[in-house]
Each structure stands twice: as C-alpha cells, then as structure tokens.
Design a protein around this motif. Structure first.
Motif, PDB file in Angstrom:
ATOM      1  N   THR A   2      41.286  41.496  36.847  1.00  0.00           N
ATOM      2  CA  THR A   2      40.949  42.888  37.136  1.00  0.00           C
ATOM      3  C   THR A   2      39.934  42.973  38.267  1.00  0.00           C
ATOM      4  N   ASP A   3      38.953  42.040  38.312  1.00  0.00           N
ATOM      5  CA  ASP A   3      37.943  42.035  39.365  1.00  0.00           C
ATOM      6  C   ASP A   3      38.593  41.802  40.730  1.00  0.00           C
ATOM      7  N   ARG A   4      39.563  40.892  40.804  1.00  0.00           N
ATOM      8  CA  ARG A   4      40.237  40.603  42.072  1.00  0.00           C
ATOM      9  C   ARG A   4      41.025  41.831  42.544  1.00  0.00           C
ATOM     10  N   ARG A   5      41.673  42.509  41.627  1.00  0.00           N
ATOM     11  CA  ARG A   5      42.431  43.699  42.006  1.00  0.00           C
ATOM     12  C   ARG A   5      41.502  44.825  42.436  1.00  0.00           C
ATOM     13  N   ALA A   6      40.368  44.932  41.776  1.00  0.00           N
ATOM     14  CA  ALA A   6      39.382  45.938  42.162  1.00  0.00           C
ATOM     15  C   ALA A   6      38.813  45.624  43.545  1.00  0.00           C
ATOM     16  N   THR A   7      38.595  44.343  43.823  1.00  0.00           N
ATOM     17  CA  THR A   7      38.106  43.932  45.135  1.00  0.00           C
ATOM     18  C   THR A   7      39.108  44.295  46.218  1.00  0.00           C
ATOM     19  N   ARG A   9      41.405  46.638  46.075  1.00  0.00           N
ATOM     20  CA  ARG A   9      41.444  48.102  46.174  1.00  0.00           C
ATOM     21  C   ARG A   9      40.283  48.613  47.029  1.00  0.00           C
ATOM     22  N   VAL A 106      47.757  40.650  43.572  1.00  0.00           N
ATOM     23  CA  VAL A 106      46.929  41.840  43.351  1.00  0.00           C
ATOM     24  C   VAL A 106      47.601  43.131  43.801  1.00  0.00           C
ATOM     25  N   ASP A 138      46.648  48.118  36.815  1.00  0.00           N
ATOM     26  CA  ASP A 138      45.632  47.996  37.863  1.00  0.00           C
ATOM     27  C   ASP A 138      46.140  47.318  39.133  1.00  0.00           C
TER      28      ASP A 138
END
Length: 265
Positions: A2-7, A9, A106, A138
C-alpha cells in the motif's frame, strides 16, 4: 505494498509532471531505474514486437505477465500497459490485473482503442475499470482514451464524456495520447478532475510547458523502443561503412552485465 502504491500516486501532481519512461524488457527497465527514475512503465508495442506479435490485439497477456514478474524485483515503481485488458470480460480483466498486483505492480494503463481503429463502448470500458477497482482498490488505474490517437470527430467532447465515465467507474488518471497542443491540454486538465497523462512527442512541448498546462504525467510510450531499434540500425550501418566510431552513450559489456541479478533469476 500500500505504501508503494501511495508513493506512486503522490508522484502525480501539477507543476513538474512525472516523467514515466516506458521499458520493454528487463535490461531497458533496469537501465532506467539505475538512471534514477522513480517509476517505470511498460510499452505494449515494445513488449509485443520483442515477442514477435502485433500490438493491440490481446495476444501478449502471457508475455506481459512474465515481464512484470521479472521487473518486479527492480528497485523502481512499476506500472504495466495491459492494452484493453486482454479480454472484454470485466471479471477476466480484474483477475489478470490482480495477478499483476500480486507481483508488486503499482498501476496499470487500460485503453479504449480497438485493433480495428475504432473506440470501445465507454460503458464496457467503465465496467472493466470498476471490476479492477473492486479487485485491487489501491492500484493506480490510468484510463487511456484514444480519441485523438484514432482521429475521431470532435475529440475534445468525446474525451470529456469518456473521462467522466471512466472517473465515475474508479479511474485514477486519464491518459490522452495524440495531442500535445498546450491550449487543448489546458482545457483537458481544467475539465477533468484527475491527473491527466500526455504522450511526449519529439519536437513537441517539453516537461516544463506540459506541466504549466496542468499535465501531471508524461509518458514516452514506444519512443524509447523505437529509438533503440534506430540506434541498432545506425550502429550496424556504421560497421558496414567502417566508420570506426562507437555510438554516443554506448553502454559497455560490463555495464549491461551489471543490470542483471547475480543469480540470473
């Protein structure tokens, strides 16, 4: 994950857009990652041509998945071009994308252009987007509309209609290849409530001008793959003509070897 996908984004913002170079194999992606690009995409033309298959015909699902499996080990955020999802069944598209997500991907690029040069029904594309969103909430879904790419009548109006439908279905970004007219892009970024992705065109506006028009992401598409083919032909022509000079920026044997994992996996 989730952190990688948020990064990933968070890399989509106005001002200085994200430059997303598109790779076609492990070496090209590894070289781009080593150059410092935080994110790399794949190019469906490059993947298809390297496999001896035509682009945009839903014939490279296996090759795309195998490439994603190799690239997932690289220290870079990876988004994958899945053409039109390799299926017209939303559930099959969602299942395929979930498999990619399980490898660490991602984001994806999902297009509405068809191999016969027509646009898919926007409702069908929206169903695919909604299915992917439900399967991997996500994941960054970049919905590509080929209104300009295919030269349809009144592309601006059609683009806005499709962008609204794709956004309502859960798309995170809208990709509009085929136009780099800054006035047009400014209209699109003002009227689309999502990051707008433009396709870089040699001789067209640079990153600063595209960013000033509100573009949040600039992709190279098949440009790097075609440039590599051109450089290969130029190099062999130089050998044939006994020019005796190496192409500028030519990586050494050792540098290419260093792009490959030591275990060869």
């Amino acid at each position: 994950m989730t952190d990688r996908r948020a990064t990933f984004r968070a890399l989509h913002h106005t001002g200085r857009p994200l430059l997303l170079p598109n790779a076609w194999d492990h070496a090209s992606a590894a070289a781009l990652a080593a150059r410092g690009h935080p994110a790399v995409g794949t190019t469906s033309l490059g993947v298809a041509a390297a496999a001896g298959r035509p682009d945009g015909t839903a014939s490279t699902a296996a090759e795309t998945l195998a490439l994603a499996r190799r690239l997932a080990r690289l220290p870079v955020l990876l988004t994958v071009d899945v053409e039109a999802g390799f299926s017209d069944d939303p559930a099959e598209v969602a299942g395929y994308v979930a498999e990619l997500a399980g490898l660490g991907v991602v984001g994806i690029n999902l297009e509405d252009g068809r191999a016969d040069g027509t646009l898919a029904d926007p409702g069908c594309v929206a169903e695919k987007i909604a299915a992917v969103r439900a399967a991997v909430p996500d994941l960054f879904v970049n919905a590509r509309t080929d209104t300009w790419w295919l030269g349809v009548a009144d592309p601006l109006a059609q683009t806005l209609v499709r962008a609204r439908a794709y956004r309502a279905a859960g798309a995170d970004g809208i990709f509009v290849p085929g136009t780099v007219d800054l006035t047009t892009l400014r209209l699109l970024t003002e009227r689309i409530d999502a990051p707008v992705n433009a396709l870089y065109q040699p001789g067209g506006p640079g990153l600063d001008d595209l960013g000033a028009a509100g573009v949040a992401r600039v992709s190279t598409g098949s440009l790097l793959f075609r440039a590599a083919l051109g450089a290969a032909l130029a190099a062999v022509d130089a050998v044939h003509g006994q020019a005796g000079t190496a192409p500028v920026g030519l990586p050494s044997y050792a540098e290419v070897q260093d792009l490959v994992p030591a275990d060869g996996a």
